[in-house]
Design a protein around this motif. Structure first.
Motif, PDB file in Angstrom:
ATOM      1  N   ARG A   1       0.815  -1.237  -0.098  1.00  0.00           N
ATOM      2  CA  ARG A   1      -0.013   0.131  -0.010  1.00  0.00           C
ATOM      3  C   ARG A   1       0.748   1.095   0.023  1.00  0.00           C
ATOM      4  O   ARG A   1       0.290   2.277  -0.441  1.00  0.00           O
ATOM      5  N   GLU A   2       2.255   1.241   0.561  1.00  0.00           N
ATOM      6  CA  GLU A   2       2.856   2.434   0.754  1.00  0.00           C
ATOM      7  C   GLU A   2       4.227   2.602  -0.145  1.00  0.00           C
ATOM      8  O   GLU A   2       4.607   3.614  -0.249  1.00  0.00           O
ATOM      9  N   GLN A   3       4.687   1.579  -0.367  1.00  0.00           N
ATOM     10  CA  GLN A   3       5.973   1.372  -1.194  1.00  0.00           C
ATOM     11  C   GLN A   3       5.930   1.912  -2.417  1.00  0.00           C
ATOM     12  O   GLN A   3       5.574   1.238  -3.367  1.00  0.00           O
ATOM     13  N   VAL A   4       6.185   3.337  -2.876  1.00  0.00           N
ATOM     14  CA  VAL A   4       6.232   3.542  -4.068  1.00  0.00           C
ATOM     15  C   VAL A   4       7.668   3.207  -4.645  1.00  0.00           C
ATOM     16  O   VAL A   4       8.506   3.407  -4.594  1.00  0.00           O
TER      17      VAL A   4
ATOM     18  N   PRO B   1       9.813   3.340  -8.554  1.00  0.00           N
ATOM     19  CA  PRO B   1      10.310   4.288  -9.675  1.00  0.00           C
ATOM     20  C   PRO B   1       9.781   3.151 -11.102  1.00  0.00           C
ATOM     21  O   PRO B   1       9.429   3.718 -11.766  1.00  0.00           O
ATOM     22  N   THR B   2       9.988   1.841 -10.873  1.00  0.00           N
ATOM     23  CA  THR B   2       9.838   1.009 -11.795  1.00  0.00           C
ATOM     24  C   THR B   2       8.559   0.750 -12.066  1.00  0.00           C
ATOM     25  O   THR B   2       8.010   0.214 -13.201  1.00  0.00           O
ATOM     26  N   LEU B   3       7.386   1.043 -11.383  1.00  0.00           N
ATOM     27  CA  LEU B   3       5.912   1.116 -11.370  1.00  0.00           C
ATOM     28  C   LEU B   3       5.390   2.563 -11.790  1.00  0.00           C
ATOM     29  O   LEU B   3       4.336   2.775 -11.586  1.00  0.00           O
ATOM     30  N   ASP B   4       6.178   3.534 -12.358  1.00  0.00           N
ATOM     31  CA  ASP B   4       5.871   4.705 -12.653  1.00  0.00           C
ATOM     32  C   ASP B   4       5.593   5.491 -11.426  1.00  0.00           C
ATOM     33  O   ASP B   4       4.692   6.475 -11.519  1.00  0.00           O
ATOM     34  N   GLY B   5       6.302   5.208 -10.324  1.00  0.00           N
ATOM     35  CA  GLY B   5       5.855   6.134  -9.163  1.00  0.00           C
ATOM     36  C   GLY B   5       4.545   5.581  -8.339  1.00  0.00           C
ATOM     37  O   GLY B   5       4.090   6.412  -7.676  1.00  0.00           O
ATOM     38  N   ARG B   6       4.104   4.567  -8.587  1.00  0.00           N
ATOM     39  CA  ARG B   6       2.988   3.806  -8.043  1.00  0.00           C
ATOM     40  C   ARG B   6       3.377   2.988  -6.931  1.00  0.00           C
ATOM     41  O   ARG B   6       4.358   2.222  -6.997  1.00  0.00           O
ATOM     42  N   THR B   7       2.523   2.612  -6.157  1.00  0.00           N
ATOM     43  CA  THR B   7       2.767   1.544  -5.205  1.00  0.00           C
ATOM     44  C   THR B   7       2.253   0.339  -6.099  1.00  0.00           C
ATOM     45  O   THR B   7       1.700   0.278  -6.883  1.00  0.00           O
TER      46      THR B   7
ATOM     47  N   ALA C   1      13.089  -4.133  -6.009  1.00  0.00           N
ATOM     48  CA  ALA C   1      13.631  -2.811  -5.097  1.00  0.00           C
ATOM     49  C   ALA C   1      13.787  -3.064  -3.687  1.00  0.00           C
ATOM     50  O   ALA C   1      14.644  -2.124  -3.217  1.00  0.00           O
ATOM     51  N   LEU C   2      13.511  -4.203  -3.216  1.00  0.00           N
ATOM     52  CA  LEU C   2      13.892  -4.456  -1.757  1.00  0.00           C
ATOM     53  C   LEU C   2      14.920  -5.736  -1.799  1.00  0.00           C
ATOM     54  O   LEU C   2      15.414  -6.352  -0.557  1.00  0.00           O
TER      55      LEU C   2
END
Length: 78
Positions: A24-27, A29-35, A56-57
């Motif tokens: 719900r909260e991790q934005v 960049p590879t998802l175009d700045g979406r969670t 990302a993690l």
């Protein structure tokens, strides 16, 4: 991978509380700045969202697939 599988992996790999918070909260960049949750809601492939979150993690491939169901035949990357 279906969305249901994505959420099962979230629970198994990250734990239910932390995993749901990440989704719900991790934005990313590879998802175009979406969670991840936003990306799924927008219709992105769950497999692609899962890989984006794990990348990302820095989750190693060997630890990404939770139960034996996925360890035997993990969904391929695109």
């Amino acid at each position: 991978m279906r969305e249901r599988d994505f959420w099962q992996l979230i629970d198994e790999v990250f734990g239910p509380a932390y995993g749901r918070a990440l989704a719900r909260e991790q934005v990313l960049p590879t998802l175009d700045g979406r969670t991840p949750a936003d990306a799924l809601e927008d219709g992105d492939e769950p497999r692609d969202v899962w890989h984006a979150l794990c990348d990302a993690l820095d989750v190693p491939d060997a630890e990404r697939w939770g139960s034996d169901k996925y360890r035997q035949t993990p969904p391929p990357r695109r």
